[in-house]
Design a protein around this motif. Structure first.
Motif, PDB file in Angstrom:
ATOM      1  N   LYS A   1      -4.707   2.027 -12.006  1.00 32.36           N
ATOM      2  CA  LYS A   1      -4.052   3.296 -12.306  1.00 32.36           C
ATOM      3  C   LYS A   1      -3.214   3.828 -11.147  1.00 32.36           C
ATOM      4  CE  LYS A   1      -7.469   4.747 -15.738  1.00 32.36           C
ATOM      5  NZ  LYS A   1      -6.535   4.415 -16.843  1.00 32.36           N
ATOM      6  N   GLU A   2      -3.571   3.431  -9.928  1.00 35.95           N
ATOM      7  CA  GLU A   2      -2.850   3.957  -8.762  1.00 35.95           C
ATOM      8  C   GLU A   2      -2.643   2.856  -7.729  1.00 35.95           C
ATOM      9  OE1 GLU A   2      -3.315   7.472  -5.342  1.00 35.95           O
ATOM     10  OE2 GLU A   2      -4.405   7.608  -7.245  1.00 35.95           O
TER      11      GLU A   2
ATOM     12  N   THR B   1       9.520  -2.853   2.410  1.00 32.95           N
ATOM     13  CA  THR B   1      10.947  -2.640   2.145  1.00 32.95           C
ATOM     14  C   THR B   1      11.359  -3.110   0.754  1.00 32.95           C
ATOM     15  OG1 THR B   1      11.515  -4.780   3.156  1.00 32.95           O
ATOM     16  CG2 THR B   1      11.551  -2.833   4.592  1.00 32.95           C
ATOM     17  N   LYS B   2      10.468  -3.852   0.074  1.00 34.99           N
ATOM     18  CA  LYS B   2      10.770  -4.325  -1.275  1.00 34.99           C
ATOM     19  C   LYS B   2       9.513  -4.206  -2.145  1.00 34.99           C
ATOM     20  CE  LYS B   2      15.065  -5.899  -0.818  1.00 34.99           C
ATOM     21  NZ  LYS B   2      16.202  -5.379  -1.619  1.00 34.99           N
ATOM     22  N   ILE B   3       9.684  -3.608  -3.324  1.00 44.92           N
ATOM     23  CA  ILE B   3       8.613  -3.545  -4.317  1.00 44.92           C
ATOM     24  C   ILE B   3       9.135  -4.193  -5.593  1.00 44.92           C
ATOM     25  CG2 ILE B   3       6.977  -2.095  -5.560  1.00 44.92           C
ATOM     26  CD1 ILE B   3       7.598   0.140  -3.565  1.00 44.92           C
ATOM     27  N   TYR B   4       8.373  -5.135  -6.122  1.00 52.50           N
ATOM     28  CA  TYR B   4       8.794  -5.830  -7.327  1.00 52.50           C
ATOM     29  C   TYR B   4       7.797  -5.587  -8.468  1.00 52.50           C
ATOM     30  CZ  TYR B   4      11.560  -8.526  -3.936  1.00 52.50           C
ATOM     31  OH  TYR B   4      12.414  -8.892  -2.930  1.00 52.50           O
ATOM     32  N   ASN B   5       8.317  -5.529  -9.685  1.00 55.57           N
ATOM     33  CA  ASN B   5       7.513  -5.549 -10.916  1.00 55.57           C
ATOM     34  C   ASN B   5       6.499  -4.413 -11.036  1.00 55.57           C
ATOM     35  OD1 ASN B   5       8.702  -7.994 -11.998  1.00 55.57           O
ATOM     36  ND2 ASN B   5       7.562  -9.109 -10.417  1.00 55.57           N
ATOM     37  N   ILE B   6       6.919  -3.209 -10.676  1.00 59.12           N
ATOM     38  CA  ILE B   6       6.058  -2.044 -10.909  1.00 59.12           C
ATOM     39  C   ILE B   6       5.733  -1.926 -12.399  1.00 59.12           C
ATOM     40  CG2 ILE B   6       6.027   0.485 -10.943  1.00 59.12           C
ATOM     41  CD1 ILE B   6       7.346   0.488  -8.256  1.00 59.12           C
ATOM     42  N   ASN B   7       6.721  -2.250 -13.240  1.00 62.62           N
ATOM     43  CA  ASN B   7       6.522  -2.087 -14.678  1.00 62.62           C
ATOM     44  C   ASN B   7       5.673  -3.189 -15.306  1.00 62.62           C
ATOM     45  OD1 ASN B   7       8.319  -4.182 -14.555  1.00 62.62           O
ATOM     46  ND2 ASN B   7       9.854  -3.285 -15.903  1.00 62.62           N
ATOM     47  N   SER B   8       5.079  -4.053 -14.484  1.00 61.70           N
ATOM     48  CA  SER B   8       4.162  -5.069 -15.024  1.00 61.70           C
ATOM     49  C   SER B   8       2.740  -4.529 -15.139  1.00 61.70           C
ATOM     50  CB  SER B   8       4.170  -6.320 -14.131  1.00 61.70           C
ATOM     51  OG  SER B   8       3.620  -6.036 -12.863  1.00 61.70           O
ATOM     52  N   LEU B   9       2.473  -3.369 -14.523  1.00 64.34           N
ATOM     53  CA  LEU B   9       1.134  -2.767 -14.566  1.00 64.34           C
ATOM     54  C   LEU B   9       1.093  -1.734 -15.684  1.00 64.34           C
ATOM     55  CD1 LEU B   9       0.349  -2.333 -10.756  1.00 64.34           C
ATOM     56  CD2 LEU B   9      -0.117  -4.276 -12.247  1.00 64.34           C
ATOM     57  N   LYS B  10       0.539  -2.115 -16.820  1.00 63.74           N
ATOM     58  CA  LYS B  10       0.603  -1.272 -18.010  1.00 63.74           C
ATOM     59  C   LYS B  10      -0.245  -0.011 -17.905  1.00 63.74           C
ATOM     60  CE  LYS B  10       1.618  -5.183 -21.035  1.00 63.74           C
ATOM     61  NZ  LYS B  10       1.162  -6.000 -22.204  1.00 63.74           N
ATOM     62  N   GLY B  11      -1.260  -0.016 -17.042  1.00 61.64           N
ATOM     63  CA  GLY B  11      -2.117   1.153 -16.909  1.00 61.64           C
ATOM     64  C   GLY B  11      -1.744   2.071 -15.759  1.00 61.64           C
ATOM     65  N   LEU B  12      -0.696   1.721 -15.011  1.00 62.59           N
ATOM     66  CA  LEU B  12      -0.343   2.471 -13.799  1.00 62.59           C
ATOM     67  C   LEU B  12       0.157   3.872 -14.128  1.00 62.59           C
ATOM     68  CD1 LEU B  12      -0.183   1.977 -10.699  1.00 62.59           C
ATOM     69  CD2 LEU B  12       2.239   1.454 -11.024  1.00 62.59           C
ATOM     70  N   THR B  13      -0.458   4.874 -13.507  1.00 62.37           N
ATOM     71  CA  THR B  13      -0.055   6.262 -13.720  1.00 62.37           C
ATOM     72  C   THR B  13       0.563   6.902 -12.478  1.00 62.37           C
ATOM     73  OG1 THR B  13      -2.246   7.103 -13.092  1.00 62.37           O
ATOM     74  CG2 THR B  13      -1.876   6.621 -15.423  1.00 62.37           C
ATOM     75  N   LYS B  14       0.307   6.309 -11.298  1.00 65.30           N
ATOM     76  CA  LYS B  14       0.743   6.974 -10.062  1.00 65.30           C
ATOM     77  C   LYS B  14       0.994   5.960  -8.952  1.00 65.30           C
ATOM     78  CE  LYS B  14      -0.800  10.555  -6.793  1.00 65.30           C
ATOM     79  NZ  LYS B  14      -1.925  11.479  -6.451  1.00 65.30           N
TER      80      LYS B  14
END
Length: 211
Positions: free
Chosen positions: A131-132, A140-153
């Motif tokens: 979730k978090e 400096t690089k973040i990839y595939n945040i939208n791969s975590l379906k339960g992520l709220t924060k």
């Protein structure tokens, strides 16, 4: 169990015991903290990797803590660890293999070390209970945040020069560009006052955003 990967440099990788196909062989259970050094035949070896399928099907493994010397976690190292809940990464960057956490659906807590510079969250795409996520200062690089379906924060260290976080949403450091909204974000989104751009796809799939 360990494989010696370089006898001159005295490095080893964590591996499984016996045959990987032997389902009756003993598997690691509970909370495991991998040592940074191990001794064999009066020599001290540095643990630098988690080998292929090292913890495969360890269905009673609940937590793993990795030491600072780990640089690689290889293919399917933790596949089907169906009770694995917590993962503490080393202080420095790690290279992931294919399907490292394949079907590890119970992971809730992931901690990244302070010297990480890139984070690919796609490696945890089977873990819908996360979730978090906290992003360290040097990333400096973040990839595939939208791969975590339960992520709220998503929270970002205040000393990070690339990113910032406002209300759990990721922006550029100056907050002028909204980069990513967690997929499970709920309710109304108040875009930062000085934002000028919402990046393409930044809110794609955020089905619980109401306004």
């Amino acid at each position: 169990y360990f494989n010696i990967t370089d006898s001159k440099k005295q490095t080893v990788e964590v591996t499984y015991g016996g045959s990987i196909k032997d389902k009756s062989s003993a598997k690691p259970q509970g909370k495991i903290e991998i040592p940074a050094k191990v001794q064999y035949n009066q020599k001290v070896y540095t643990v630098t990797a988690i080998g292929q399928k090292a913890f495969s099907n360890a269905t009673e493994l609940t937590s793993i803590v990795l030491p600072g010397g780990i640089t690689e976690i290889n293919d399917f190292a933790f596949e089907k660890c169906t009770k694995l809940n917590s993962v503490v990464m080393p202080g420095t960057q790690v290279k992931f293999g294919q399907g490292t956490f394949f079907l590890c659906s119970e992971i809730e807590n992931v901690t990244f070390g302070s010297d990480w510079t890139q984070i690919d969250l796609g490696v945890f795409r089977w873990a819908n209970k996360i979730k978090e996520i906290s992003i360290p200062a040097k990333v400096t690089k973040i990839y595939n945040i939208n791969s975590l379906k339960g992520l709220t924060k998503v929270t970002v260290d205040n000393n990070n020069n690339q990113y910032s976080s406002i209300d759990g949403i990721v922006y550029t450091k100056d907050a002028k560009v909204l980069l990513a909204c967690p997929l499970a974000y709920e309710g109304a989104v108040k875009v930062a006052d000085n934002a000028t751009t919402i990046k393409a796809g930044a809110m794609f799939g955020c089905a619980n955003v109401t306004s």
